[in-house]
Design a protein around this motif. Structure first.
Motif, mmCIF file in Angstrom:
data_model
loop_
_atom_site.group_PDB
_atom_site.id
_atom_site.type_symbol
_atom_site.label_atom_id
_atom_site.label_comp_id
_atom_site.label_asym_id
_atom_site.label_seq_id
_atom_site.Cartn_x
_atom_site.Cartn_y
_atom_site.Cartn_z
ATOM 1 N N ALA A 125 -24.968 -37.857 -2.982
ATOM 2 C CA ALA A 125 -24.095 -36.872 -3.626
ATOM 3 C C ALA A 125 -23.310 -36.052 -2.602
ATOM 4 C CB ALA A 125 -24.928 -35.958 -4.516
ATOM 5 N N VAL A 126 -24.013 -35.659 -1.521
ATOM 6 C CA VAL A 126 -23.320 -34.904 -0.464
ATOM 7 C C VAL A 126 -22.214 -35.742 0.170
ATOM 8 C CG1 VAL A 126 -23.620 -33.824 1.788
ATOM 9 C CG2 VAL A 126 -25.278 -33.406 -0.019
ATOM 10 N N GLY A 127 -22.481 -37.017 0.391
ATOM 11 C CA GLY A 127 -21.463 -37.889 0.982
ATOM 12 C C GLY A 127 -20.247 -38.034 0.088
ATOM 13 N N LEU A 128 -20.493 -38.190 -1.231
ATOM 14 C CA LEU A 128 -19.350 -38.311 -2.138
ATOM 15 C C LEU A 128 -18.539 -37.013 -2.197
ATOM 16 C CD1 LEU A 128 -20.883 -40.345 -5.106
ATOM 17 C CD2 LEU A 128 -19.257 -41.133 -3.376
ATOM 18 N N LEU A 129 -19.232 -35.880 -2.203
ATOM 19 C CA LEU A 129 -18.509 -34.610 -2.214
ATOM 20 C C LEU A 129 -17.693 -34.434 -0.923
ATOM 21 C CD1 LEU A 129 -21.179 -32.209 -3.765
ATOM 22 C CD2 LEU A 129 -19.000 -32.910 -4.777
ATOM 23 N N SER A 130 -18.272 -34.831 0.224
ATOM 24 C CA SER A 130 -17.533 -34.726 1.497
ATOM 25 C C SER A 130 -16.284 -35.595 1.480
ATOM 26 C CB SER A 130 -18.437 -35.126 2.662
ATOM 27 O OG SER A 130 -19.558 -34.280 2.738
ATOM 28 N N ALA A 131 -16.439 -36.812 0.963
ATOM 29 C CA ALA A 131 -15.276 -37.706 0.894
ATOM 30 C C ALA A 131 -14.238 -37.170 -0.078
ATOM 31 C CB ALA A 131 -15.719 -39.105 0.482
ATOM 32 N N GLY A 132 -14.697 -36.627 -1.227
ATOM 33 C CA GLY A 132 -13.760 -36.098 -2.202
ATOM 34 C C GLY A 132 -12.970 -34.918 -1.673
ATOM 35 N N CYS A 188 -17.657 -39.706 7.657
ATOM 36 C CA CYS A 188 -19.046 -39.288 7.448
ATOM 37 C C CYS A 188 -19.415 -39.329 5.972
ATOM 38 C CB CYS A 188 -19.260 -37.877 7.996
ATOM 39 S SG CYS A 188 -19.204 -37.796 9.801
ATOM 40 N N GLY A 189 -18.446 -38.962 5.100
ATOM 41 C CA GLY A 189 -18.731 -39.010 3.667
ATOM 42 C C GLY A 189 -19.020 -40.420 3.196
#
Length: 872
Positions: A205-212, A173-174
């Motif tokens: 930004a939310v996607g990158l934070l989720s992936a991180g 999802c990220g």
């Protein structure tokens, strides 16, 4: 708006740093996957910063913003491809190249469906975003393709991952949100407005934070593979249904399909065709491998893994095929003699090497149509279609080949082999012509009933199917197949070879099978003989010499079965030893003998009873207590009970035997050494043994001619009996002469100084009431003087013993007496011959008359033998 843009930029930057840090803490496949994810995050963050700066600097200059939108779209597309590549590089997501191809195809199919549905929703006439929709902006196409591919691939990966898959789904999802956020930024720059760009920035930004956050907690998802049986078709047909539904809706809204839509539909169709082809190819491959493995396992199921020969299942399959084809067939059963010692002494590794070498030697002698097999353990078989002469030749060759040394690293191994041969044409009950007159069993012939419990031989059963429980012939079972018959015959032949001394070849013999059937039946019926009340005791008198008056008796076990008739002791006693029934039989005999002895003593008879003891009973820990309990329960004086042990028992373990006999003598009973002179006991052992009585074996008594004294006058005597008598007297033992069957033998043992005798001349084994009548008659009788002259002039004047006895367990039946005939059933015991036999040599009468006075039946007789002292 500035705050939102700033926070989005800071969040994307923090997520990128988090991904970069995770690369340093990972290794192997994780490191490569996280490196790709970090690179994608960096490109996405740079694209976001570019889009935000362009939106702030150029304002409403759409021409200049379109150029920046192209840059952002390209960056987002690259970021999406890197994120998808990092996801596919995650350990466990892709297990094989074919799995990767199938995963990509499913992702492309789903992505094409997403792209087509999105095109329908955002294009004319639907225009989901209204005026904000700018499909004329070419740069957006790059971002839409990347977004659709990321969404489709991530959806398939998340759906196929094994449970638990929440963290892997978060990573998917990220990556998807990052691409879709970049698409929103590019769309805002193309004319969708600043708000669309800011929304895209927040989503990115939310996607990158989720992936991180997901990469720090994601464990290997396990093997992500296609499920060709249950859910595989869903990934193909659900996207196709979505495209068909959206196309129908688009047409209902008076929409038109342009080149992009047709390209997406065509791509979907080709992808579906390719995917189904791969599915069909995989299914065919699976089917081929399954058939190959099935054939392999089927072959393994019929093959012995150690030797490479056929196993029992394979032999049965080949044997059934040969029997069904009505082919002449023979089966050789082989068993290695002493192989257990190889495993015990040299180890199982050496044993396995020997078995493998046996397999190689069997294959070396394998002819056309032969099938060697290992049935299990050290048992092998060879199925052949050779002629009977060639089969015998093959058996001898295998006997020689398998008997040669087996070279091993720590020294050669020497083994022999036993071979049993059975042919399909072997009659199931036809006896060997050379054995046509052989009885049912050399050790256990069939018997007919006699009133006194003795037995006489009957004709052997030569029926085709062996014998039933009653000894009558029965046919072969109708449901027994030829395969089972051949296997049974080969096994019986092999067993016969083992019993005949091993290292030999034996053919199937129906006589042996009938003997084995009889043996099995007797063993089965013996287990319930005590409970059914089929056992009884016969008592063979022991007579005082020369008066021939009974002073004791030996208890002999007899078994009368309702169907089998009278079963000989030398048939069922060895079976009782083997099957563990001897202890129960011995306990029953001891109890019944003590019970009968107590009755005789209560009636005033001065008598003792002897009981035979088997080696198993003698070495049992509880036997001494068992003897003491029997004496106590029946109130029998211990000195009235004699326990007889055979001379063969002495050859086993002398020290242990001495301990056991010493413990028995402490109870007060007397010990007799039976069959002395027929076994292996030495004079040194005889001196050590704690015994009271010697029983001279019949082989010493039945000499051809008595020997006359050399330097003195007197009747002829038996020299071996004389030697044993002198030896017994020197050792303080009493001596009983066994097997006295004629007056000549009686005169010889009396002349040798033997005071007690036992044998056919004095009576067979008779029921207790018959012996009691003999005791009563002997008590009332008085000795008559004997004069010289013609022995034929003498007539019986004293009561005699009863009819001739059936043999005791383990002895051959004695010859019928020449002087006293056996009585008929139901008659009283006949009168006994007088004390001195008519056949005594001339000149012996005076000596015997003098001895009569000291051997009368009375209170003094039994103590003479109880004491064990030799006095005349």
């Amino acid at each position: 708006m500035i705050a939102v843009a700033t926070l989005s930029g800071l969040g994307a930057t923090a997520a990128t740093c988090l991904l970069l840090v995770s690369v340093r803490h990972r290794s192997g496949g994780y490191r490569q996957a996280h490196l790709l994810l970090a690179a994608g995050a960096a490109v996405a963050t740079l694209s976001l910063a570019t889009g935000l700066v362009a939106a702030a600097v150029h304002g409403s200059h759409s021409g200049e913003r379109t150029g920046w939108a192209t840059a952002v779209s390209i960056g987002i597309a690259v970021s999406g491809f890197l994120g998808c590549a990092g996801l596919l590089r995650m350990p466990g997501v892709v297990g094989s190249p074919s799995g990767a191809v199938r995963l990509l195809l499913d992702g492309v199919i789903t992505a094409a469906a997403f792209w087509f549905v999105g095109w329908v929703l955002f294009s004319e006439p639907t225009r989901l975003l209204g005026d904000a929709t700018h499909l004329t902006c070419a740069p957006i196409l790059f971002a839409t393709v990347s977004a659709a591919l990321a969404a489709g691939l991530n959806a398939v990966v998340a759906a196929r991952a094994p449970r638990p898959r929440a963290r892997l789904a978060g990573l998917c999802c990220g990556v998807t949100n990052t691409v879709f956020g970049g698409l929103g930024v590019a769309g805002g720059l193309c004319g969708g407005g600043t708000r669309l760009a800011l929304a895209g920035a927040v989503l990115l930004a939310v996607g990158l934070l989720s992936a991180g956050l997901a990469v720090h907690t994601t464990d290997p998802p396990g093997q992500v593979a296609a499920d060709l049986i249950r859910r595989d078709s869903e990934y193909a047909f659900i996207p196709m249904i979505a495209m068909a539904a959206s196309a129908a809706y688009h047409l209902l809204q008076d929409g038109r399909f342009d080149a992009f839509a047709i390209t997406a539909g065509s791509l979907e169709g080709f992808a579906l065709v390719t995917r189904q082809y791969l599915t069909l190819h995989d299914m065919r491959g699976y089917a081929a491998r399954l058939a190959e493995r099935e054939a392999h396992f089927r072959e393994l199921a019929h093959t012995d893994p150690l030797t490479g020969l056929a196993n029992r299942r394979g032999l049965l399959r080949a044997l059934a095929s040969a029997v069904a084809g009505r082919e002449p067939v023979a089966l050789l059963g082989l068993d290695l003699d002493g192989f257990k010692h190889v495993n015990d002494m040299r180890g199982h590794d050496v044993g396995d090497a020997v078995l493998a070498e046996v397999g190689r030697r069997l294959r070396a002698h394998q002819g056309p149509g032969d099938l060697p097999a290992r049935l299990g353990g050290d048992e092998f078989a060879v199925l052949t279609h050779r002629s009977p002469q060639d089969v015998d030749r093959l058996a001898r060759e295998l006997l020689h080949a398998l008997g040669e040394a087996y070279e091993q690293p720590d020294g050669p191994v020497f083994l022999s082999v036993s071979v049993g041969v059975a042919g399909r044409g072997d009659p199931d009950g036809a006896a060997d012509p050379h054995r046509a007159d052989r009885p049912e069993s050399a050790a256990a012939p069939q018997q007919a009933d006699r009133p006194d419990g003795a037995a006489v031989p009957q004709q052997a059963d030569r029926s085709p199917g062996g014998t039933g429980p009653d000894g009558t012939p029965v046919p072969r079972q109708a449901d027994e197949s030829d395969v089972e018959v051949l296997l049974r015959h080969a096994d019986l032949a092999l067993r016969h070879a083992k019993q005949q001394g091993k290292n030999r070849v034996e053919r199937y013999d129906a006589t042996y099978e009938r003997m084995l059937r009889r043996r099995t039946t007797v063993e089965h019926e013996l287990r319930g003989a005590i409970g059914r009340g089929e056992l009884r005791l016969a008592f063979q008198p022991v007579a005082s010499l020369p008066s021939v008056r009974p002073v004791g008796a030996e208890a002999l076990l007899r078994w009368h079965h309702p169907q089998l008739g009278n079963v000989r002791p030398d048939e069922f006693i060895p079976l009782a030893e083997e099957c563990g029934m001897i202890a129960a039989l011995g306990a029953w005999v001891l109890d019944q003998a003590c019970l009968q002895l107590s009755r005789w003593l209560a009636d005033g008879h001065d008598v003792w009873v002897s009981v035979n003891v088997s080696p198993r009973e003698l070495h049992a820990e509880a036997y001494v207590a068992q003897v003491a309990e029997a004496l106590r329960a029946h109130r029998v004086p211990p000195q009235r009970l004699v326990l007889e042990v055979t001379e063969h028992t002495v050859a086993t373990d002398v020290d242990e035997l001495i301990r056991r006999l010493t413990a028995l003598r402490r109870t007060g009973v007397r010990i007799a050494l039976d069959d002395f002179g027929a076994g292996y006991s030495s004079l040194g052992q005889l001196r050590r043994l704690p015994i009271d009585i010697l029983k001279i074996d019949h082989s010493l008594v039945a000499e051809h001619e008595p020997v006359a004294p050399v330097d003195r006058d007197g009747p002829p005597f038996a020299p071996m009996v004389d030697v044993v008598m002198r030896l017994g007297h020197q050792l303080g033992l009493e001596v009983i002469a066994e097997g006295v069957t004629s007056p000549t033998e009686l005169a010889a043992v009396v002349a040798a100084g033997c005071r007690f005798g036992q044998g056919a001349l004095f009576g067979w084994g008779v029921p207790a009431e018959h012996l009691e009548a003999m005791l009563d008659a002997a008590t009332l009788a008085r000795p008559a003087p004997v004069t010289g002259g013609d022995p034929a002039e003498s007539r019986p004047s004293e009561p005699t013993a009863a009819p001739p006895p059936a043999p005791r367990a383990g002895t051959a039946p004695p010859p019928a007496p020449r002087a006293v005939p056996a009585p008929r059933a139901g008659t009283a015991p006949p009168p006994a011959p007088r004390a001195v036999p008519a056949s005594l040599p001339e000149g012996a009468s005076d000596q015997i008359v003098n001895d009569v006075a000291s051997t009368q039946v009375g209170p003094g007789v039994a103590p003479d033998i109880r004491g064990g002292a030799a006095h005349r």
